[in-house]
Design an enzyme around this catalytic site. Structure first.
Site, PDB file in Angstrom:
ATOM      1  N   HIS A  14       0.923  -1.214   0.064  1.00 25.02           N
ATOM      2  CA  HIS A  14      -0.136   0.008   0.053  1.00 25.02           C
ATOM      3  C   HIS A  14       0.913   1.279   0.173  1.00 25.02           C
ATOM      4  O   HIS A  14       1.428   1.530   0.807  1.00 25.02           O
ATOM      5  CB  HIS A  14      -1.011  -0.051   1.136  1.00 25.02           C
ATOM      6  CG  HIS A  14      -1.856   1.069   1.295  1.00 25.02           C
ATOM      7  ND1 HIS A  14      -3.215   0.921   1.636  1.00 25.02           N
ATOM      8  CD2 HIS A  14      -1.842   2.308   0.998  1.00 25.02           C
ATOM      9  CE1 HIS A  14      -3.594   2.189   1.415  1.00 25.02           C
ATOM     10  NE2 HIS A  14      -2.918   3.203   1.172  1.00 25.02           N
ATOM     11  N   HIS A  16       1.795   5.325  -1.710  1.00 27.91           N
ATOM     12  CA  HIS A  16       1.375   6.428  -2.611  1.00 27.91           C
ATOM     13  C   HIS A  16       2.547   7.073  -3.136  1.00 27.91           C
ATOM     14  O   HIS A  16       3.257   7.400  -2.332  1.00 27.91           O
ATOM     15  CB  HIS A  16       0.815   7.559  -1.661  1.00 27.91           C
ATOM     16  CG  HIS A  16      -0.689   7.043  -1.218  1.00 27.91           C
ATOM     17  ND1 HIS A  16      -2.029   6.863  -1.855  1.00 27.91           N
ATOM     18  CD2 HIS A  16      -0.824   6.209  -0.054  1.00 27.91           C
ATOM     19  CE1 HIS A  16      -2.954   6.711  -0.994  1.00 27.91           C
ATOM     20  NE2 HIS A  16      -2.547   6.196  -0.087  1.00 27.91           N
ATOM     21  N   LYS A 100      -9.303  -0.444  -6.330  1.00 27.70           N
ATOM     22  CA  LYS A 100      -9.288   0.345  -5.080  1.00 27.70           C
ATOM     23  C   LYS A 100     -10.616   1.026  -4.947  1.00 27.70           C
ATOM     24  O   LYS A 100     -10.781   1.873  -5.823  1.00 27.70           O
ATOM     25  CB  LYS A 100      -8.246   1.050  -4.997  1.00 27.70           C
ATOM     26  CG  LYS A 100      -7.945   1.946  -3.666  1.00 27.70           C
ATOM     27  CD  LYS A 100      -7.742   1.161  -2.596  1.00 27.70           C
ATOM     28  CE  LYS A 100      -7.834   2.049  -1.098  1.00 27.70           C
ATOM     29  NZ  LYS A 100      -6.594   2.592  -0.839  1.00 27.70           N
ATOM     30  N   HIS A 137     -10.758   1.085   1.361  1.00 23.78           N
ATOM     31  CA  HIS A 137     -10.491   2.121   2.322  1.00 23.78           C
ATOM     32  C   HIS A 137     -11.724   1.971   3.343  1.00 23.78           C
ATOM     33  O   HIS A 137     -12.712   2.478   2.805  1.00 23.78           O
ATOM     34  CB  HIS A 137     -10.213   3.601   1.737  1.00 23.78           C
ATOM     35  CG  HIS A 137     -10.013   4.472   3.102  1.00 23.78           C
ATOM     36  ND1 HIS A 137      -9.042   5.359   3.234  1.00 23.78           N
ATOM     37  CD2 HIS A 137     -11.007   4.959   3.965  1.00 23.78           C
ATOM     38  CE1 HIS A 137      -9.166   6.016   3.981  1.00 23.78           C
ATOM     39  NE2 HIS A 137     -10.058   5.902   4.472  1.00 23.78           N
ATOM     40  N   HIS A 175      -5.033  -0.554   5.537  1.00 20.58           N
ATOM     41  CA  HIS A 175      -4.590   0.212   6.460  1.00 20.58           C
ATOM     42  C   HIS A 175      -5.509   0.152   7.868  1.00 20.58           C
ATOM     43  O   HIS A 175      -6.163   0.947   8.151  1.00 20.58           O
ATOM     44  CB  HIS A 175      -4.192   1.799   6.275  1.00 20.58           C
ATOM     45  CG  HIS A 175      -5.223   2.222   5.589  1.00 20.58           C
ATOM     46  ND1 HIS A 175      -6.693   2.232   5.647  1.00 20.58           N
ATOM     47  CD2 HIS A 175      -5.117   3.239   4.414  1.00 20.58           C
ATOM     48  CE1 HIS A 175      -7.127   2.876   4.624  1.00 20.58           C
ATOM     49  NE2 HIS A 175      -6.515   3.735   4.205  1.00 20.58           N
ATOM     50  N   ASP A 248       1.243   2.661   3.524  1.00 17.20           N
ATOM     51  CA  ASP A 248       0.577   3.797   3.400  1.00 17.20           C
ATOM     52  C   ASP A 248       1.418   5.045   3.336  1.00 17.20           C
ATOM     53  O   ASP A 248       0.898   6.254   3.917  1.00 17.20           O
ATOM     54  CB  ASP A 248      -0.849   3.870   4.449  1.00 17.20           C
ATOM     55  CG  ASP A 248      -1.777   5.032   4.138  1.00 17.20           C
ATOM     56  OD1 ASP A 248      -1.667   5.288   2.751  1.00 17.20           O
ATOM     57  OD2 ASP A 248      -2.431   5.355   4.836  1.00 17.20           O
TER      58      ASP A 248
END
Ligand SMILES: NC(=O)N[C@@H](CC(=O)O)C(=O)O
Ligand SMILES: [Zn+2]
Ligand SMILES: [Zn+2]
Length: 349
Positions: A14, A16, A100, A137, A175, A248
Site C-alpha cells: 500500500h 502512494h 481500489k 479504504h 490500513h 500507506d
C-alpha cells in the site's frame, strides 16, 4: 540483543507515489527497501482505466533510480463507470493487480469515488469471478459517525454485507486501525487479508496532541486508542498469514500539512522497514517480521515471493527534518529523531 536482521526482500502492499516531480523525489526511498509496491491510484484525475494505469506505470518506471529493478504493481480507482469489461482487461493486462475502493469523501483525493457499491455490482461480480483483488479504504463517510468509529461502522455497514453478497471476492482491508478490524479479518475466510501501517503499530491517538497539535501524525484512518494499537500488534505478530506490510506512505508538501486545514497522510518510506522492526521488536517478535513483510503479501496476491535479501543493522541514525518533495519539502515520520535500525546499503538481491 539482535544486531542484524536479514530477511527476504520485502514488498510494500500500500503505497502512494504521487506523480511527476513529486514522485521522482520519493520513489528512491521505496525502491531501496522494497522490490515491488502496490501503487495507489488516487491521483487527480484518478487512475481509473487500464490505459491510465499503463501510462502511470511507464512514468514510474522512467523515474526509478539508475540500476533499480523496482516493480510497480498497478491498481485501478473504482469509479461509477468501471465496467466488467475493464475488469477483465485489467486482469489480462498482467500489470494491474487490484481495484481500489475509496468511499467518496473518505480521504485524500476520494471525490471521484463511489458512495455505495450497489451501482458497481457487475464490476465487483466480475472481480470475484476472475480473482482480481478489491482493496478497500474501510471508513464510512457519514458525518454523524464519530471519526474514531468510522472503521468499525464500516465493517457492519459495508464489509459484512459485501462479503455476504460476494463470498468469494478477494478483499484487502487496507490500513486497518482497530481491534474490530483485526478481529474481523482473523475471523473471515482466506480471501480476506489486511495491510497494516507502521504508524498504527507504533503510535496511538495521544501522538496527535503531544505538546500541541501534530499535523505530521495525522493520517486517515486517524490513529486510535492504545487498546487498538496493541490489538494490531498482536494480530501482525500472531503468525496469521492474513496480515501484510503496507506502509500507506503518503507524502504531502509540508505547507499543506502545517496549515489551518492540513492534509491527511504520513510519509514513512524513508525508513519503513526500520519502523516495522521497531514495532515487532517491542513485543519480542522480530522473528515474525519476514512473513509479514515478504511472504504473506505475495501469497495473497498470488505472485512469486522475491529472491534476494535485505539487511537491517542496529545503528543509530537521525532522520532529517525534511526531504525534498518536488519544489517543496516533505516532513518524514520521526523527523529530527534518532532511529535504531538502519538499512544496510547496497545489498538488494
Ligand atoms: N492515508 C492517508 O491519510 N492519506 C492517503 C490516502 C489514504 O490512503 O486514505 C493519501 O493519499 O494522502
Ligand atoms: Zn486510505
Ligand atoms: Zn493510502
Amino acid at each position: 540483543m539482535t544486531t542484524q536482521l536479514t530477511i527476504t526482500r520485502p514488498d510494500d502492499w500500500h503505497l502512494h507515489l504521487r506523480d511527476g516531480d513529486l514522485m521522482a523525489s520519493v520513489l528512491a526511498h521505496t525502491a531501496r527497501e522494497f522490490a515491488r509496491a502496490i501503487v495507489m491510484p488516487n491521483l487527480k484525475p484518478p487512475v481509473s482505466t487500464v490505459e491510465l494505469a499503463a501510462a502511470y506505470r511507464d512514468r514510474i518506471l522512467a523515474a526509478r533510480p539508475a540500476g533499480s529493478d523496482f516493480t510497480p504493481l498497478m491498481t485501478l480507482y473504482l469509479t461509477g463507470t468501471l465496467t466488467p469489461e475493464e475488469v477483465v482487461k485489467a486482469k489480462d493486462s498482467g500489470f494491474v493487480h487490484a481495484v481500489k475502493f475509496y468511499p467518496a469523501g473518505a480521504t485524500t483525493n476520494s471525490e471521484a469515488g463511489v458512495s455505495a457499491l450497489d451501482g458497481v455490482m457487475p464490476a465487483l461480480e466480475k472481480m470475484a469471478e476472475v480473482g482480481l483483488p478489491f482493496l478497500v479504504h474501510g471508513e464510512v463517510t457519514d458525518s454523524a459517525v464519530d471519526v474514531f468509529d468510522r472503521e468499525a461502522a464500516f465493517i457492519d455497514r459495508v464489509m459484512t454485507p459485501l462479503l455476504q453478497r460476494l463470498p468469494d471476492l478477494r478483499v484487502v482491508f487496507e490500513h486497518i486501525t482497530t481491534r474490530q478490524a483485526a478481529e474481523f479479518v482473523l475471523a473471515a475466510g482466506d480471501n480476506v487479508g489486511a495491510t497494516v501501517t507502521p504508524q498504527h503499530l507504533l503510535m496511538n491517538r495521544n501522538a496527535l496532541f503531544q505538546g500541541g497539535i501534530r499535523p505530521h501524525h495525522y493520517c486517515l484512518p486517524v490513529l486510535k486508542r492504545e487498546e487498538h494499537r496493541k490489538a494490531l500488534l498482536a494480530a501482525v505478530t500472531s503468525g496469521s498469514t492474513k496480515f501484510f506490510l503496507g506502509t500507506d506512505s503518503a507524502p504531502h508538501a509540508q505547507h499543506t500539512k502545517e496549515t489551518a486545514c492540513g492534509c491527511a497522510g504520513i510519509y514513512s518510506a524513508h525508513a519503513a522497514l526500520g519502523f516495522y522492526a521497531e514495532a515487532f521488536e517491542s513485543v519480542g517478535k522480530l522473528d515474525q517480521l519476514e512473513a509479514f513483510a515478504s511472504f504473506n503479501g505475495p501469497d495473497f496476491y498470488r505472485l512469486p515471493r522475491n529472491s534476494g535479501t535485505v539487511t537491517l543493522v542496529r545503528e543509530d541514525w537521525t532522520v532529517p527534518a525534511s526531504y525534498p518533495f518536488g519544489e517543496h519539502a516533505v516532513v518524514p515520520l520521526r523527523a529530527g529523531e534518532t532511529l535504531g535500525w538502519k538499512l544496510r546499503d547496497g545489498q538488494a538481491g
